[in-house]
Design a protein around this motif. Structure first.
Motif, short mmCIF file in Angstrom:
data_model
loop_
_atom_site.label_atom_id
_atom_site.label_comp_id
_atom_site.label_asym_id
_atom_site.label_seq_id
_atom_site.Cartn_x
_atom_site.Cartn_y
_atom_site.Cartn_z
N TYR A 47 -20.99 -35.08 7.99
CA TYR A 47 -21.40 -34.12 9.03
C TYR A 47 -20.81 -34.50 10.39
N GLN A 48 -20.79 -35.78 10.70
CA GLN A 48 -20.22 -36.24 11.98
C GLN A 48 -18.71 -35.97 12.03
N GLU A 49 -18.01 -36.28 10.94
CA GLU A 49 -16.57 -36.03 10.90
C GLU A 49 -16.29 -34.53 10.99
N LEU A 50 -17.13 -33.73 10.36
CA LEU A 50 -16.96 -32.28 10.38
C LEU A 50 -17.13 -31.75 11.80
N GLU A 51 -18.10 -32.28 12.51
CA GLU A 51 -18.33 -31.86 13.89
C GLU A 51 -17.12 -32.20 14.77
N GLN A 52 -16.54 -33.37 14.56
CA GLN A 52 -15.36 -33.77 15.33
C GLN A 52 -14.14 -32.92 14.95
N ALA A 53 -14.00 -32.63 13.66
CA ALA A 53 -12.85 -31.86 13.18
C ALA A 53 -12.90 -30.41 13.67
N ALA A 54 -14.08 -29.91 13.97
CA ALA A 54 -14.21 -28.53 14.43
C ALA A 54 -13.43 -28.29 15.71
N ASN A 55 -13.19 -29.34 16.47
CA ASN A 55 -12.42 -29.21 17.71
C ASN A 55 -10.95 -28.94 17.46
N TYR A 56 -10.48 -29.19 16.24
CA TYR A 56 -9.06 -29.06 15.93
C TYR A 56 -8.71 -27.84 15.10
N GLY A 57 -9.67 -26.99 14.83
CA GLY A 57 -9.40 -25.77 14.10
C GLY A 57 -9.85 -25.82 12.65
N GLU A 58 -9.74 -24.67 12.01
CA GLU A 58 -10.26 -24.51 10.65
C GLU A 58 -9.56 -25.40 9.63
N ALA A 59 -8.27 -25.60 9.76
CA ALA A 59 -7.54 -26.42 8.78
C ALA A 59 -8.03 -27.86 8.79
N ALA A 60 -8.46 -28.36 9.92
CA ALA A 60 -8.93 -29.75 10.02
C ALA A 60 -10.28 -29.95 9.34
N LEU A 61 -10.99 -28.88 9.04
CA LEU A 61 -12.31 -28.99 8.43
C LEU A 61 -12.24 -29.45 6.97
N GLN A 62 -11.07 -29.36 6.37
CA GLN A 62 -10.92 -29.77 4.97
C GLN A 62 -10.94 -31.29 4.82
N VAL A 63 -10.44 -32.00 5.81
CA VAL A 63 -10.29 -33.46 5.71
C VAL A 63 -11.62 -34.19 5.54
N PRO A 64 -12.67 -33.88 6.32
CA PRO A 64 -13.93 -34.60 6.12
C PRO A 64 -14.50 -34.42 4.71
N PHE A 65 -14.38 -33.21 4.15
CA PHE A 65 -14.91 -33.01 2.80
C PHE A 65 -14.07 -33.74 1.77
N GLN A 66 -12.77 -33.75 1.96
CA GLN A 66 -11.90 -34.50 1.06
C GLN A 66 -12.26 -35.99 1.10
N ASN A 67 -12.52 -36.52 2.29
CA ASN A 67 -12.93 -37.92 2.42
C ASN A 67 -14.24 -38.17 1.68
N LEU A 68 -15.18 -37.22 1.81
CA LEU A 68 -16.47 -37.36 1.13
C LEU A 68 -16.28 -37.36 -0.39
N LEU A 69 -15.43 -36.48 -0.89
CA LEU A 69 -15.16 -36.44 -2.33
C LEU A 69 -14.58 -37.76 -2.83
#
Length: 170
Positions: A42-64
């Motif tokens: 959730y924290q990584e997702l909040e930070q990634a939101a500042n960089y646009g929609e494409a950046a939102l995939q990275v936190p979930f990939q890390n979680l997986l």
């Protein structure tokens, strides 16, 4: 006198119970528990939101990857595309597939379109940072709100612990 003893015992038990819960919560914060992993997501997702929609995939990939690593499984994430006529490579075993859907698209509609296009149905997870849908053995086995960390944890466990030779228990 007996009432005072009962009251003292009650308060002692109550304080021990509250203290043990506080201790367990503090301990959970320092161990790599599912709750901590998902909070970090959730924290990584909040930070990634500042960089646009494409950046939102990275936190979930890390979680997986974190879940797969924790449970001793090798996770192969692939870029999904409709199937081709080429025969499958037997050396490239896929244990799970994941696709991030646009935030602005209807997840159910997008998943249905992909299923009709011939996407794999064995163990595939679709998400859009708000909701997630897990398809295993051709059936939708979970559709959750990703803000509920307990449901997200259960969904990720189903995904990474999937055994293609075992039927789903619904």
């Amino acid at each position: 006198m007996l009432a005072n003893l009962v009251l003292a015992v009650f308060w002692a038990v109550f304080i021990i119970y509250i203290g043990s819960n506080i201790y367990l919560n503090i301990l959970a914060e320092y161990k790599n528990t599912p709750r901590r992993r998902i909070r970090r997501y959730y924290q990584e997702l909040e930070q990634a939101a500042n960089y646009g929609e494409a950046a939102l995939q990275v936190p979930f990939q890390n979680l997986l990857y974190d879940y797969a690593k924790e449970y001793g499984l090798k996770l192969h994430l692939t870029r999904l595309a409709p199937p081709t006529d080429a025969p499958p490579n037997p050396l490239h075993k896929i244990t799970g597939q994941w696709e991030s859907i646009s935030l602005f698209a209807d997840l159910s509609h997008e998943v249905n379109q992909r299923m009709m296009a011939g996407y794999p149905r064995q163990n595939i997870l679709f998400e859009n940072t708000h909701t997630a849908l897990l398809v295993q053995n051709g059936q939708k086995v979970a559709y959750i709100d990703m803000n509920d960390w307990k449901k997200l944890h259960q969904l990720l466990l189903k995904f990474v612990q999937f055994n293609p030779h075992q039927k789903n228990k619904n």
